[in-house]
Design a protein around this motif. Structure first.
Motif, short mmCIF file in Angstrom:
data_model
loop_
_atom_site.label_atom_id
_atom_site.label_comp_id
_atom_site.label_asym_id
_atom_site.label_seq_id
_atom_site.Cartn_x
_atom_site.Cartn_y
_atom_site.Cartn_z
N HIS A 77 13.63 6.06 19.98
CA HIS A 77 12.75 4.88 20.03
C HIS A 77 11.35 5.28 20.47
CE1 HIS A 77 15.46 1.75 18.91
NE2 HIS A 77 16.21 1.79 20.00
N MET A 78 11.29 6.14 21.50
CA MET A 78 9.99 6.59 22.03
C MET A 78 9.17 7.27 20.93
SD MET A 78 9.78 5.95 25.34
CE MET A 78 10.74 5.86 26.83
N THR A 79 9.82 8.14 20.20
CA THR A 79 9.14 8.86 19.12
C THR A 79 8.57 7.88 18.09
OG1 THR A 79 10.62 10.76 19.39
CG2 THR A 79 9.43 10.60 17.31
N ALA A 80 9.38 6.90 17.72
CA ALA A 80 8.94 5.90 16.75
C ALA A 80 7.80 5.04 17.31
CB ALA A 80 10.11 5.01 16.34
N ILE A 81 7.89 4.68 18.60
CA ILE A 81 6.86 3.86 19.25
C ILE A 81 5.53 4.61 19.27
CG2 ILE A 81 6.11 2.91 21.47
CD1 ILE A 81 9.11 2.25 21.99
N PHE A 82 5.57 5.87 19.69
CA PHE A 82 4.34 6.67 19.76
C PHE A 82 3.70 6.81 18.38
CE2 PHE A 82 6.09 9.23 23.63
CZ PHE A 82 6.00 8.08 24.41
N ARG A 83 4.55 7.00 17.36
CA ARG A 83 4.03 7.17 15.98
C ARG A 83 3.37 5.88 15.50
NH1 ARG A 83 6.50 5.70 11.62
NH2 ARG A 83 8.55 5.68 12.61
N LYS A 84 4.06 4.76 15.70
CA LYS A 84 3.52 3.48 15.22
C LYS A 84 2.24 3.07 15.96
CE LYS A 84 7.88 1.52 13.53
NZ LYS A 84 8.89 0.45 13.68
N LEU A 85 2.18 3.38 17.25
CA LEU A 85 1.00 3.00 18.03
C LEU A 85 -0.13 4.02 17.92
CD1 LEU A 85 2.55 1.61 21.36
CD2 LEU A 85 1.87 0.36 19.29
#
Length: 209
Positions: A184-192
């Motif tokens: 989730h963290m990886t996806a959050i960082f990428r999207k933001l």
């Protein structure tokens, strides 16, 4: 014969909720009005009742912080129109509300005539957003769109990050593995468009100001 509407008023302030109840009742005398004072009580109400025609939602009440309540409701009940009624009238907040799928935004400072006009428009199927509150910079609009790209679960993880919880604590609270939280963290960082949790939390705080 006027149509009969079912409208849910979700706000944790009894005085404002009662005032809104009275106003809506006067304008739509045949309406079936339901009340909730927290996100949990609202979700329970939606489970037990027939689908309402409209939810009037306060952004800040128990169980909801910032956009989290709206995001949760849009994920669980995408077919129900939601109008946010809030004291936070900054253009960036209004833009986020719209980006996250709300059907309208009514400032708590609105007078009776403006409130009823907005509700009438919404119940006729037309979204309502005050034009003067939508004029904002492209930077804040970009931020709103990046936050809106998160899934409800990712937004929840980001909120828990903002509260200072570690990956292990978040995994425990959400009853998932630590590896899932890292994904989730990886996806959050990428999207933001950020590189670490500190930058992600700063973005979330900027969005909720």
């Amino acid at each position: 014969m006027e149509p009969t509407y079912t409208i849910v008023i979700a706000d944790d302030h009894p005085l404002f909720r009662n005032a809104l109840f009275q106003s809506v009742h006067m304008a739509f005398s045949g309406a079936n009005l339901l009340e909730a004072d927290s996100l949990e009580s609202l979700l329970n109400l939606l489970e037990k009742s027939e689908e309402p025609d409209l939810i009037l939602l306060d952004l800040k009440m128990p169980g909801a912080n910032g956009m989290s309540g709206l995001i949760h409701l849009r994920a669980d009940h995408p077919e129900i129109p939601i109008v946010v009624i809030s004291a936070s009238e900054e253009p960036s907040i209004v833009s986020q509300v719209k980006t996250h799928g709300a059907f309208g935004f009514i400032p708590k400072s609105s007078d009776m005539r403006a409130l009823i006009g907005a509700l009438s428009q919404v119940l006729e199927g037309e979204p309502y957003f005050p034009v003067e509150l939508l004029s904002q910079s492209s930077e804040s609009h970009d931020l709103a769109e990046r936050i809106a790209a998160l899934t409800p679960q990712q937004y929840k993880v980001l909120g828990m990050l903002s509260d200072g919880l570690l990956n292990k604590q978040i995994a425990y609270d959400l009853n998932v593995s630590e590896a899932t939280i890292k994904a989730h963290m990886t996806a959050i960082f990428r999207k933001l468009g950020v590189k670490n949790r500190t930058q992600a939390v700063i973005l979330l705080n900027d969005a909720n100001e």
